[in-house]
Design a protein around this motif. Structure first.
Motif, short mmCIF file in Angstrom:
data_model
loop_
_atom_site.label_atom_id
_atom_site.label_comp_id
_atom_site.label_asym_id
_atom_site.label_seq_id
_atom_site.Cartn_x
_atom_site.Cartn_y
_atom_site.Cartn_z
N GLY A 28 -3.44 8.18 0.43
CA GLY A 28 -3.21 7.48 1.69
C GLY A 28 -1.97 7.96 2.41
N ALA A 29 -0.92 8.31 1.63
CA ALA A 29 0.35 8.69 2.23
C ALA A 29 0.34 10.13 2.76
CB ALA A 29 1.48 8.53 1.20
N VAL A 30 -0.23 11.06 1.98
CA VAL A 30 -0.15 12.47 2.37
C VAL A 30 -1.50 13.15 2.44
CG1 VAL A 30 2.21 12.77 1.54
CG2 VAL A 30 0.32 13.21 -0.02
N MET A 219 -4.66 3.39 -1.57
CA MET A 219 -4.82 4.06 -0.27
C MET A 219 -4.30 3.19 0.87
SD MET A 219 -8.49 6.02 -0.39
CE MET A 219 -8.31 6.61 1.30
N TRP A 220 -4.63 1.91 0.83
CA TRP A 220 -4.17 0.99 1.87
C TRP A 220 -2.64 0.97 1.94
CZ3 TRP A 220 -1.38 -3.64 1.12
CH2 TRP A 220 -1.21 -4.41 2.28
N LEU A 221 -2.00 0.91 0.78
CA LEU A 221 -0.54 0.90 0.74
C LEU A 221 0.00 2.24 1.22
CD1 LEU A 221 1.79 -0.95 -0.07
CD2 LEU A 221 1.73 0.08 -2.35
N GLY A 222 -0.66 3.33 0.84
CA GLY A 222 -0.23 4.65 1.30
C GLY A 222 -0.34 4.81 2.80
N PHE A 223 -1.42 4.28 3.39
CA PHE A 223 -1.58 4.33 4.85
C PHE A 223 -0.44 3.58 5.54
CE2 PHE A 223 -6.45 4.66 4.32
CZ PHE A 223 -6.39 6.04 4.35
N ARG A 224 -0.06 2.44 4.98
CA ARG A 224 0.97 1.60 5.61
C ARG A 224 2.37 2.17 5.46
NH1 ARG A 224 -0.17 -3.60 7.16
NH2 ARG A 224 2.01 -4.15 6.80
N GLY A 226 3.13 5.50 4.36
CA GLY A 226 3.25 6.95 4.38
C GLY A 226 4.20 7.48 5.43
N ASP A 227 4.22 6.85 6.60
CA ASP A 227 5.06 7.35 7.68
C ASP A 227 6.55 7.14 7.41
OD1 ASP A 227 2.84 8.14 9.06
OD2 ASP A 227 2.72 6.31 10.29
N ARG A 228 6.87 6.32 6.42
CA ARG A 228 8.28 6.05 6.12
C ARG A 228 8.89 7.10 5.20
NH1 ARG A 228 8.28 -0.53 4.97
NH2 ARG A 228 6.94 -1.10 6.74
N PHE A 229 8.04 7.99 4.63
CA PHE A 229 8.52 8.98 3.69
C PHE A 229 8.79 10.30 4.40
CE2 PHE A 229 5.80 6.30 0.90
CZ PHE A 229 6.79 5.88 0.03
#
Length: 256
Positions: A28-30, A219-224, A226-229
Motif C-alpha cells: 500500500g505504501a510503495v 494495504m489500507w494502512l499503507g495507503f493512508r 505512505g505519503d508520510r514516508f
C-alpha cells in the motif's frame, strides 16, 4: 477448527498473519513487495509448499484492488500495448506451477530464496537493461518467460516486471496501470495453476483465505500513511531486509 491448523501451529499462523499485514502495508505504501515479504518472512519457519499456498488468495485480491485503483480504462490500454509479455507470463505461471510438487523441500527453499536475493540486489544497485528498438519483441518474450517461470515456482513476478518496464522506458505515471494488469492477470493464473498442482487444496485454501484480511488491513494502512514516508529510503530499507530474509531461505535450503 480450521483444517489448516492440523499442519500449522498457532504460533506459526500468528507469524503468517503478522508477515502478511507487513507485506500489505508495504504494498500500500510503495506499491510492491507483498509476495516477496510473505515468502521470505513465512519461509523462516513454515514449510515452503504451505508458504506458496498461503500467498495465492491474498495476491489475487490485492492485485484486483490495484487494477481497480488504476482504472479499467488504463488497464485496457496497458493490455493492448503489452499483450505479448502478459501472455507469456500467464502461460508460464500455469506451466511452472505444476512442477512445484516435484521439487524437494530443501531445493524449494533455494528456489524461493535466490530470486528474492537476486531481484532485490538488482533493484538496490539501480541496474536496468538497455534496449534497442529492434530488440523489443525478443525482449518481451524472454522477459515474460523468466517472470512467468519465477511466478509459478516462487509466486513473485513483480521485480522482473519492474525491470521490464524500466527497459522499455515506460513513463512512471503509466507503470502502476501496467503493473496492475500484469499482476492481476498473473495472480489469477497462479490461483488456477495451484488449484491444478494441488498446492491449494482442502488443507491449505483456508490458510490462504485467512490471510486476506491482514493483507487488506495492511494495504489500507499503507495507503493512508505512505505519503508520510521518504519513499526511496523506505523502499531501500525494505529491499535490504528482504535480502537478509532471502539469504536465510537459501541457508535453510543448504543446511536444512
Amino acid at each position: 477448527m480450521p483444517e489448516f491448523l492440523d499442519v500449522l501451529t498457532p504460533a506459526h499462523f500468528l507469524l503468517a498473519v503478522c508477515v502478511t499485514a507487513l507485506g500489505g502495508f508495504v504494498k500500500g505504501a510503495v506499491g510492491f513487495a507483498m509476495p516477496l515479504i510473505m515468502i521470505s518472512g513465512m519461509g523462516i519457519a513454515i514449510a515452503p509448499e504451505l508458504v506458496v499456498a498461503g500467498i495465492v488468495i491474498p495476491i489475487v485480491i490485492s492485485n484486483g484492488l490495484q487494477v481497480a485503483r488504476a482504472g479499467f480504462g488504463a488497464a485496457g490500454e496497458a493490455l493492448r500495448e503489452h499483450w505479448r509479455y502478459v501472455t507469456v507470463v500467464c502461460v508460464m505461471i500455469l506451466i511452472s506451477a505444476q512442477f512445484i510438487r516435484f521439487i524437494p523441500s530443501n531445493v524449494l527453499f533455494i528456489v524461493l530464496g535466490v530470486p528474492v536475493v537476486g531481484l532485490c540486489f538488482i533493484q538496490l544497485i539501480g541496474w536496468r537493461p538497455r534496449l534497442s528498438p529492434r530488440m523489443r519483441r525478443p525482449f518481451e518474450w524472454g522477459a515474460g518467460l523468466l517472470s512467468g517461470t519465477l511466478g509459478g515456482l516462487a509466486g513473485t513476478w513483480g521485480p522482473p516486471t519492474v525491470l521490464y518496464l524500466l527497459a522499455l522506458e515506460t513513463p512512471r505515471d503509466r507503470q502502476m496501470a501496467v503493473q496492475g494488469v500484469i499482476y492481476g492477470l498473473g495472480s489469477v493464473m497462479l490461483l488456477l495453476g495451484h488449484l491444478r498442482s494441488g498446492i491449494l487444496n482442502s488443507e491449505t485454501w483456508g490458510f490462504s483465505a485467512s490471510l486476506v484480511v491482514p493483507a487488506l488491513l495492511g494495504m489500507w494502512l499503507g495507503f493512508r500513511l505512505g505519503d508520510r514516508f521518504d519513499q526511496e529510503r523506505f523502499r531501500t530499507v525494505t529491499l535490504l531486509v528482504l535480502m537478509v530474509a532471502g539469504v536465510n531461505l537459501i541457508r535453510r535450503g543448504i543446511m536444512g
